[in-house]
Design a protein around this motif. Structure first.
Motif, PDB file in Angstrom:
ATOM      1  N   ASP A 248      -2.737  19.263  -2.309  1.00 25.40           N
ATOM      2  CA  ASP A 248      -3.663  18.400  -1.565  1.00 25.40           C
ATOM      3  C   ASP A 248      -4.205  19.142  -0.350  1.00 25.40           C
ATOM      4  O   ASP A 248      -3.476  19.400   0.603  1.00 25.40           O
ATOM      5  CB  ASP A 248      -2.927  17.124  -1.149  1.00 25.40           C
ATOM      6  N   ARG A 249      -5.505  19.452  -0.375  1.00 24.31           N
ATOM      7  CA  ARG A 249      -6.165  20.108   0.752  1.00 24.31           C
ATOM      8  C   ARG A 249      -7.032  19.136   1.553  1.00 24.31           C
ATOM      9  O   ARG A 249      -7.797  19.545   2.410  1.00 24.31           O
ATOM     10  CB  ARG A 249      -7.029  21.274   0.246  1.00 24.31           C
ATOM     11  N   GLY A 250      -6.922  17.854   1.276  1.00 25.08           N
ATOM     12  CA  GLY A 250      -7.694  16.869   2.004  1.00 25.08           C
ATOM     13  C   GLY A 250      -9.022  16.585   1.331  1.00 25.08           C
ATOM     14  O   GLY A 250      -9.287  17.070   0.229  1.00 25.08           O
ATOM     15  N   PRO A 251      -9.827  15.761   1.993  1.00 22.76           N
ATOM     16  CA  PRO A 251      -9.651  15.215   3.352  1.00 22.76           C
ATOM     17  C   PRO A 251      -8.631  14.085   3.397  1.00 22.76           C
ATOM     18  O   PRO A 251      -8.295  13.500   2.376  1.00 22.76           O
ATOM     19  CB  PRO A 251     -11.051  14.728   3.704  1.00 22.76           C
ATOM     20  N   TRP A 252      -8.185  13.792   4.628  1.00 20.32           N
ATOM     21  CA  TRP A 252      -7.189  12.753   4.849  1.00 20.32           C
ATOM     22  C   TRP A 252      -7.721  11.732   5.837  1.00 20.32           C
ATOM     23  O   TRP A 252      -8.540  12.055   6.701  1.00 20.32           O
ATOM     24  CB  TRP A 252      -5.900  13.367   5.398  1.00 20.32           C
ATOM     25  N   THR A 253      -7.258  10.507   5.704  1.00 19.31           N
ATOM     26  CA  THR A 253      -7.784   9.421   6.532  1.00 19.31           C
ATOM     27  C   THR A 253      -6.852   8.997   7.650  1.00 19.31           C
ATOM     28  O   THR A 253      -7.183   8.106   8.422  1.00 19.31           O
ATOM     29  CB  THR A 253      -8.115   8.197   5.656  1.00 19.31           C
ATOM     30  N   SER A 254      -5.688   9.621   7.754  1.00 13.00           N
ATOM     31  CA  SER A 254      -4.783   9.313   8.865  1.00 13.00           C
ATOM     32  C   SER A 254      -4.015  10.573   9.234  1.00 13.00           C
ATOM     33  O   SER A 254      -3.843  11.487   8.412  1.00 13.00           O
ATOM     34  CB  SER A 254      -3.798   8.202   8.496  1.00 13.00           C
ATOM     35  N   VAL A 255      -3.543  10.611  10.469  1.00 13.52           N
ATOM     36  CA  VAL A 255      -2.807  11.780  10.923  1.00 13.52           C
ATOM     37  C   VAL A 255      -1.475  11.896  10.186  1.00 13.52           C
ATOM     38  O   VAL A 255      -1.016  13.010   9.887  1.00 13.52           O
ATOM     39  CB  VAL A 255      -2.614  11.742  12.460  1.00 13.52           C
ATOM     40  N   GLU A 256      -0.860  10.771   9.849  1.00 10.82           N
ATOM     41  CA  GLU A 256       0.389  10.833   9.098  1.00 10.82           C
ATOM     42  C   GLU A 256       0.155  11.385   7.695  1.00 10.82           C
ATOM     43  O   GLU A 256       0.958  12.171   7.182  1.00 10.82           O
ATOM     44  CB  GLU A 256       1.047   9.450   9.014  1.00 10.82           C
ATOM     45  N   GLN A 257      -0.950  10.986   7.078  1.00 10.71           N
ATOM     46  CA  GLN A 257      -1.279  11.504   5.747  1.00 10.71           C
ATOM     47  C   GLN A 257      -1.484  13.013   5.804  1.00 10.71           C
ATOM     48  O   GLN A 257      -0.996  13.761   4.933  1.00 10.71           O
ATOM     49  CB  GLN A 257      -2.538  10.805   5.230  1.00 10.71           C
ATOM     50  N   TYR A 258      -2.192  13.474   6.827  1.00  7.60           N
ATOM     51  CA  TYR A 258      -2.436  14.911   6.982  1.00  7.60           C
ATOM     52  C   TYR A 258      -1.132  15.670   7.206  1.00  7.60           C
ATOM     53  O   TYR A 258      -0.848  16.684   6.533  1.00  7.60           O
ATOM     54  CB  TYR A 258      -3.409  15.153   8.137  1.00  7.60           C
ATOM     55  N   LYS A 259      -0.305  15.207   8.127  1.00 12.57           N
ATOM     56  CA  LYS A 259       0.926  15.924   8.430  1.00 12.57           C
ATOM     57  C   LYS A 259       1.919  15.869   7.263  1.00 12.57           C
ATOM     58  O   LYS A 259       2.677  16.817   7.050  1.00 12.57           O
ATOM     59  CB  LYS A 259       1.566  15.362   9.704  1.00 12.57           C
ATOM     60  N   SER A 260       1.906  14.798   6.498  1.00  9.54           N
ATOM     61  CA  SER A 260       2.750  14.740   5.301  1.00  9.54           C
ATOM     62  C   SER A 260       2.257  15.738   4.264  1.00  9.54           C
ATOM     63  O   SER A 260       3.060  16.388   3.578  1.00  9.54           O
ATOM     64  CB  SER A 260       2.749  13.326   4.715  1.00  9.54           C
ATOM     65  N   ALA A 261       0.935  15.888   4.155  1.00 15.89           N
ATOM     66  CA  ALA A 261       0.364  16.846   3.207  1.00 15.89           C
ATOM     67  C   ALA A 261       0.785  18.265   3.537  1.00 15.89           C
ATOM     68  O   ALA A 261       0.926  19.102   2.630  1.00 15.89           O
ATOM     69  CB  ALA A 261      -1.157  16.727   3.193  1.00 15.89           C
ATOM     70  N   VAL A 262       0.992  18.563   4.808  1.00 13.86           N
ATOM     71  CA  VAL A 262       1.466  19.898   5.205  1.00 13.86           C
ATOM     72  C   VAL A 262       2.830  20.166   4.582  1.00 13.86           C
ATOM     73  O   VAL A 262       3.073  21.239   4.003  1.00 13.86           O
ATOM     74  CB  VAL A 262       1.531  20.020   6.736  1.00 13.86           C
ATOM     75  N   GLY A 263       3.744  19.219   4.695  1.00 14.31           N
ATOM     76  CA  GLY A 263       5.070  19.401   4.110  1.00 14.31           C
ATOM     77  C   GLY A 263       5.022  19.497   2.596  1.00 14.31           C
ATOM     78  O   GLY A 263       5.705  20.337   1.992  1.00 14.31           O
ATOM     79  N   LEU A 264       4.216  18.657   1.959  1.00 15.75           N
ATOM     80  CA  LEU A 264       4.091  18.687   0.502  1.00 15.75           C
ATOM     81  C   LEU A 264       3.453  19.991   0.035  1.00 15.75           C
ATOM     82  O   LEU A 264       3.805  20.524  -1.020  1.00 15.75           O
ATOM     83  CB  LEU A 264       3.276  17.476   0.028  1.00 15.75           C
ATOM     84  N   ARG A 265       2.523  20.510   0.828  1.00 13.08           N
ATOM     85  CA  ARG A 265       1.906  21.815   0.528  1.00 13.08           C
ATOM     86  C   ARG A 265       2.954  22.914   0.516  1.00 13.08           C
ATOM     87  O   ARG A 265       3.018  23.730  -0.417  1.00 13.08           O
ATOM     88  CB  ARG A 265       0.855  22.129   1.594  1.00 13.08           C
ATOM     89  N   GLU A 266       3.795  22.948   1.542  1.00 14.17           N
ATOM     90  CA  GLU A 266       4.803  23.998   1.625  1.00 14.17           C
ATOM     91  C   GLU A 266       5.820  23.875   0.484  1.00 14.17           C
ATOM     92  O   GLU A 266       6.254  24.878  -0.075  1.00 14.17           O
ATOM     93  CB  GLU A 266       5.513  23.935   2.979  1.00 14.17           C
ATOM     94  N   ILE A 267       6.183  22.653   0.113  1.00 14.48           N
ATOM     95  CA  ILE A 267       7.095  22.471  -1.017  1.00 14.48           C
ATOM     96  C   ILE A 267       6.473  22.983  -2.305  1.00 14.48           C
ATOM     97  O   ILE A 267       7.115  23.694  -3.092  1.00 14.48           O
ATOM     98  CB  ILE A 267       7.493  20.985  -1.156  1.00 14.48           C
ATOM     99  N   ALA A 268       5.198  22.648  -2.528  1.00 20.55           N
ATOM    100  CA  ALA A 268       4.510  23.109  -3.737  1.00 20.55           C
ATOM    101  C   ALA A 268       4.479  24.629  -3.803  1.00 20.55           C
ATOM    102  O   ALA A 268       4.676  25.225  -4.873  1.00 20.55           O
ATOM    103  CB  ALA A 268       3.092  22.542  -3.779  1.00 20.55           C
ATOM    104  N   CYS A 269       4.262  25.273  -2.663  1.00 20.30           N
ATOM    105  CA  CYS A 269       4.205  26.737  -2.632  1.00 20.30           C
ATOM    106  C   CYS A 269       5.594  27.343  -2.863  1.00 20.30           C
ATOM    107  O   CYS A 269       5.743  28.314  -3.619  1.00 20.30           O
ATOM    108  CB  CYS A 269       3.628  27.216  -1.308  1.00 20.30           C
ATOM    109  N   VAL A 270       6.615  26.781  -2.225  1.00 15.83           N
ATOM    110  CA  VAL A 270       7.977  27.280  -2.418  1.00 15.83           C
ATOM    111  C   VAL A 270       8.380  27.167  -3.883  1.00 15.83           C
ATOM    112  O   VAL A 270       8.994  28.082  -4.453  1.00 15.83           O
ATOM    113  CB  VAL A 270       8.966  26.511  -1.521  1.00 15.83           C
TER     114      VAL A 270
END
Length: 558
Positions: A248-270
């Motif tokens: 998920d590279r966005g766009p996002w409609t809330s700051v929580e959605q964006y910051k959660s996507a950061v963690g999910l991004r790193e998990i997907a990459c790992v």
């Protein structure tokens, strides 16, 4: 672990707009086609000390230079025959940049992104729209785009490109060393004025900016219907192999959605990378910390359980704004005789619409090596100054002046842009540290992160996000065995950071920042690194197995 944690604070990226003299040039007309000169297309600024073949390949882009010259001349109403000279400026890390000079003296700059600059279409399309918005809506001195294409397959150049006005003046880096403290502060106030202008238009979505016609599924922007918010083009969503993966590279409609996507991004990459990237902050081997995918994912799962409680409760600093991503001295052009007068700000590639607290750091040209400042009070003058040697006095005074200028920036921001200062203050909190470190756990930091999770339980009820949520219980639970392992890993990670710090200090000015050095330094730096490697292994390895493990862990090519 606070001191170790601070090492993971986000560092500025390498300049992507070149400085200095051209590395290659051609007077026109020429009997030889421009396309035969391979130096136009490859990285020529330096040599890489790790995985050089891949690093060079990711910066090689072949295109039709003759057609590029044609586009450049047509952008100012001329023909190819009226182009007198083409200069390739020193390579940035992500782009090739050229200066085109016409017979009448007109100059334009052409920019072609490398394969590592970003995903096809999105990076160029977003950069052009961002420059337009910053120039015409936010009233920032940004070069005017004269011609561009974000689709290599649709133009005869055979690559994405941007052709823009050449910025007047000189790069701030050329005059900053000779500027006095008053002149520097006047410049700081000018930059602060632009930052305030960037806050004149807020957004309700997070991602990157595009023209509405260039992004499918983009989120419309009220009162600015030519533009839309689409996927992020930020470097954190691209670098270290992330560019090749789907998440998920966005766009996002809330700051929580964006910051959660950061963690999910790193998990997907790992989970999906064939090989995890090597740390640039630590030397990990026998006796230090041994990273693993499972440990990284465990830290990221902790982050995802914490994230909603770490966010600021003040909506004014979670609101999204457009910001320049890299305010260093090579991206700011000033009047050569009045250097406090800004004539242009370049390199808007990878700009993002992010919460203000993610943007709110001092400009990079104010950074220094020394204690971080908080509040608005000036730094204390060095104790025992009169007892120092002349060299020590010069160093102490230089640091004091740099810290004083940083303090002046903070004080000025506090008085003239209270909201930005509130965001800057949030960056000094535990909550922000826990948000920031998670952005790069693919690379490093999971051991320190887990250790900080243990500490966080003691601070839990004091966090504003926790209080706003009704003071729920701490959401993480660790067994005694897990606590012991986390503490052991954290100690090993700190030792690994200390080893890397020692290595860096031993090389001094020859240290290969981001793994790259000037071509003329390459052989000498390789020799120094080989010597340092041998000394380190002799000191740390106590068996052939450990020697082999340190050989494998060494982050530079042999």
């Amino acid at each position: 672990m606070r001191s170790a944690f601070s090492l993971f604070r986000k560092q500025k990226r390498m300049p992507s707009y070149p400085s200095g003299h051209s590395t290659n040039s051609l007077n026109r007309p020429s009997h030889t086609s421009c396309n035969t000169n391979d130096d136009w297309f490859r990285y020529t600024r330096g040599r890489f000390l790790f995985n050089e073949a891949q690093e060079i390949s990711s910066r090689y882009v072949k295109f039709n230079m003759e057609e590029f010259i044609k586009r450049a001349t047509e952008s100012v109403g001329l023909t190819s025959a009226q182009c007198a000279r083409v200069e390739k400026l020193p390579d940035g890390m992500f782009n090739k940049t050229f200066l085109f000079t016409m017979h009448d003296g007109t100059q334009v700059v052409g920019k072609v992104p490398n394969p590592n600059a970003g995903r096809p279409h999105y990076t160029t399309a977003s950069e052009v729209a961002t420059m337009d918005f910053a120039r015409n809506q936010l009233r920032t001195p940004v070069p005017k785009v004269l011609s561009w294409s974000s689709k290599a397959e649709d133009n005869l150049v055979g690559a994405e490109y941007i052709i823009m006005e050449k910025v007047a003046g000189v790069q701030l880096s050329k005059v900053w060393p000779t500027m006095g403290i008053k002149e520097r502060f006047e410049l700081v106030k000018t930059i602060s004025g632009y930052q305030k202008a960037w806050m004149s238009i807020s957004f309700t979505q997070y991602g990157s900016l595009y023209y509405s016609s260039d992004v499918k599924g983009g989120l419309s922007i009220p009162n600015h219907h030519r533009f839309a918010v689409g996927p992020s083009t930020g470097r954190e969503f691209l670098d270290d192999g992330r560019i090749a993966l789907d998440f998920d590279r966005g766009p996002w409609t809330s700051v929580e959605q964006y910051k959660s996507a950061v963690g999910l991004r790193e998990i997907a990459c790992v989970q999906n990378m064939t090989r995890l990237p090597r740390s640039q902050l630590s030397l990990y081997g026998p006796g230090t910390y041994l990273c693993s995918r499972s440990k990284k994912i465990a830290a990221l799962e902790c982050y995802l359980r914490l994230v909603k409680y770490l966010l600021p409760t003040d909506p004014s600093i979670t609101t999204a704004f457009l910001w320049h991503p890299d305010l260093h001295a090579e991206n700011i052009f000033v009047h050569p005789e009045r250097p406090a007068e800004v004539l242009g700000i370049i390199d808007w590639q990878s700009s993002e619409l992010l919460p203000l607290f993610d943007h709110a750091r001092q400009p990079y040209f104010l950074d220094y090596d020394g204690p971080l400042l908080t509040g608005i009070d000036p730094p204390a003058f060095p104790e025992g100054f009169d007892k120092l040697s002349s060299v020590e006095k010069a160093e102490a005074q230089d640091l004091y002046l740099k810290m004083s200028l940083s303090a002046l920036y903070r004080r000025f921001t506090s008085g003239n842009n209270e909201t930005l200062f509130k965001a800057m203050e949030f960056r000094q909190t535990t909550s922000f540290e826990m948000l920031l470190l998670a952005h790069n756990l693919l690379i490093d930091g999971e051991a320190i992160y887990q250790s900080r999770c243990l500490d966080l339980e003691k601070e839990w009820t004091a966090l504003l996000g926790v209080q706003a949520a009704g003071s729920p219980p701490f959401p993480l639970l660790f067994s005694a065995d897990e606590v012991a392992l986390i503490n052991e890993d954290a100690s090993g990670a700190v030792r690994g950071m200390e080893l890397m710090r020692s290595l860096r200090q031993s090389l001094g000015q020859m240290w290969p920042d981001k793994g790259v050095v000037r071509a003329e330094q390459y052989d000498e730096v390789k020799k120094l690194l080989k010597q340092a490697k041998a000394e380190l292994i002799d000191k740390l390895a106590h068996s052939n197995t450990e020697r082999l493990a340190w050989e494998e862990a060494w982050p530079f090519d042999s």
